[in-house]
Design an enzyme around this catalytic site. Sequence first.
Site, PDB file in Angstrom:
ATOM      1  N   ASP A   1       0.831  -1.208   0.000  1.00  0.00           N
ATOM      2  CA  ASP A   1       0.000   0.000   0.000  1.00  0.00           C
ATOM      3  C   ASP A   1       0.864   1.255   0.000  1.00  0.00           C
ATOM      4  O   ASP A   1       0.346   2.364  -0.152  1.00  0.00           O
ATOM      5  CB  ASP A   1      -0.995  -0.004   1.154  1.00  0.00           C
ATOM      6  CG  ASP A   1      -0.346  -0.090   2.529  1.00  0.00           C
ATOM      7  OD1 ASP A   1       0.893  -0.175   2.614  1.00  0.00           O
ATOM      8  OD2 ASP A   1      -1.092  -0.089   3.532  1.00  0.00           O
ATOM      9  N   SER A   2       2.176   1.091   0.090  1.00  0.00           N
ATOM     10  CA  SER A   2       3.098   2.210  -0.116  1.00  0.00           C
ATOM     11  C   SER A   2       2.950   2.814  -1.504  1.00  0.00           C
ATOM     12  O   SER A   2       3.439   3.922  -1.762  1.00  0.00           O
ATOM     13  CB  SER A   2       4.545   1.757   0.096  1.00  0.00           C
ATOM     14  OG  SER A   2       4.814   0.578  -0.648  1.00  0.00           O
TER      15      SER A   2
ATOM     16  N   ASP B   1      -0.937  -6.284  -0.243  1.00  0.00           N
ATOM     17  CA  ASP B   1      -1.373  -5.644   0.996  1.00  0.00           C
ATOM     18  C   ASP B   1      -2.877  -5.476   1.038  1.00  0.00           C
ATOM     19  O   ASP B   1      -3.501  -5.121   0.031  1.00  0.00           O
ATOM     20  CB  ASP B   1      -0.739  -4.249   1.120  1.00  0.00           C
ATOM     21  CG  ASP B   1       0.476  -4.221   2.022  1.00  0.00           C
ATOM     22  OD1 ASP B   1       0.634  -5.132   2.858  1.00  0.00           O
ATOM     23  OD2 ASP B   1       1.278  -3.273   1.893  1.00  0.00           O
TER      24      ASP B   1
ATOM     25  N   LYS C   1      -1.128  -9.563   2.889  1.00  0.00           N
ATOM     26  CA  LYS C   1      -0.423  -9.066   4.075  1.00  0.00           C
ATOM     27  C   LYS C   1      -1.320  -8.091   4.813  1.00  0.00           C
ATOM     28  O   LYS C   1      -2.000  -7.263   4.187  1.00  0.00           O
ATOM     29  CB  LYS C   1       0.894  -8.378   3.707  1.00  0.00           C
ATOM     30  CG  LYS C   1       1.675  -7.886   4.951  1.00  0.00           C
ATOM     31  CD  LYS C   1       3.052  -7.368   4.597  1.00  0.00           C
ATOM     32  CE  LYS C   1       3.031  -5.989   3.990  1.00  0.00           C
ATOM     33  NZ  LYS C   1       2.509  -4.935   4.934  1.00  0.00           N
TER      34      LYS C   1
ATOM     35  N   GLU D   1      -1.586  -5.674   8.652  1.00  0.00           N
ATOM     36  CA  GLU D   1      -0.852  -5.128   9.785  1.00  0.00           C
ATOM     37  C   GLU D   1      -1.544  -5.457  11.102  1.00  0.00           C
ATOM     38  O   GLU D   1      -2.774  -5.501  11.172  1.00  0.00           O
ATOM     39  CB  GLU D   1      -0.732  -3.605   9.633  1.00  0.00           C
ATOM     40  CG  GLU D   1       0.054  -3.178   8.405  1.00  0.00           C
ATOM     41  CD  GLU D   1       0.180  -1.669   8.272  1.00  0.00           C
ATOM     42  OE1 GLU D   1       0.764  -1.213   7.263  1.00  0.00           O
ATOM     43  OE2 GLU D   1      -0.295  -0.931   9.167  1.00  0.00           O
TER      44      GLU D   1
ATOM     45  N   GLU E   1       9.077  -4.230  11.076  1.00  0.00           N
ATOM     46  CA  GLU E   1       9.476  -2.921  10.553  1.00  0.00           C
ATOM     47  C   GLU E   1       9.955  -1.996  11.661  1.00  0.00           C
ATOM     48  O   GLU E   1       9.276  -1.784  12.665  1.00  0.00           O
ATOM     49  CB  GLU E   1       8.314  -2.253   9.806  1.00  0.00           C
ATOM     50  CG  GLU E   1       8.711  -0.902   9.211  1.00  0.00           C
ATOM     51  CD  GLU E   1       7.743  -0.352   8.187  1.00  0.00           C
ATOM     52  OE1 GLU E   1       7.992   0.775   7.692  1.00  0.00           O
ATOM     53  OE2 GLU E   1       6.748  -1.029   7.869  1.00  0.00           O
TER      54      GLU E   1
END
Length: 275
Positions: free
Chosen positions: A49-50, A88, A118, A120, A186
């Site tokens: 999502d970056s 993501d 993925k 978070e 991270e």
Amino acid sequence: MSATARKTAPLPDDIRAMKGAAPIVSLTAYTTPMARMMDGVCDFALVGDSVGMVLHGLNSTLGVTMEMMILHGQAVARGLTKTMLVIDMPFGSYEESPAQAFANAARLMRETGAAAVKLEGGRHMAETIAFLVARGVPVMAHIGLTPQSINTLGGYKVQGRAEQGDALMADAKAVADAGAFSVVLEKLPASLADRITAAIPIPTIGIGASVDCDGQILVVDDMLGLFTAFKPKFVKRYATLGEDGEAAIRAYADDVRARRFPGPEHIFADKAPGQ
């Protein structure tokens, strides 16, 4: 087995089996040409999502939508044959309930061909991870600095120092117990990342963590020097393509204004050669 030795893309179980073996290599990818460059070189490519910050000019990842992830996921999938595709789950697509997470994860995998998603979060996402895994959705977890929680974390700070270390160790064990096949660490102190790597049975993928993680990931535009708005401490730039691109554009503009381009070799005659 390294990615370069494979003829087909690995599956999540193959990545899990790389725990403690040769380091896992991964990068983010958002486009077909970039995916083609890393195909067979990286073990997995992450449609992160970056993309919202790197390609769309957003200030954070919070504005990224399912539609954006699907669009870029489809583009990356077209460039991969020997590297696994992970995608993501964007902010707001999985936090409400395990059922919401499954519906959106299934859509992402169905419409992009990704082998895994993925998401978070640590202990508070363990139930959701277990729910997804039980229904056939392989999950890569992500703990430490979680960019989708940047407003509650108070910025892009190192996580896990002092008493926070125990909480992150608990997060890592929780996602592993829930069935995640790997976990991104991270922006953690290296010593904490090492302890987590030794304590859990699934691979750790470091980004600003430790050289002794089971693998590493970087945002590809960071390591190529394409994204130049800022440079995190944990990034090593292997090229300066942003600077090279700017210089090339200036040279092109100079040639156009001086009527040096197009030259004779770039234009067409009235008749084809030999006529």
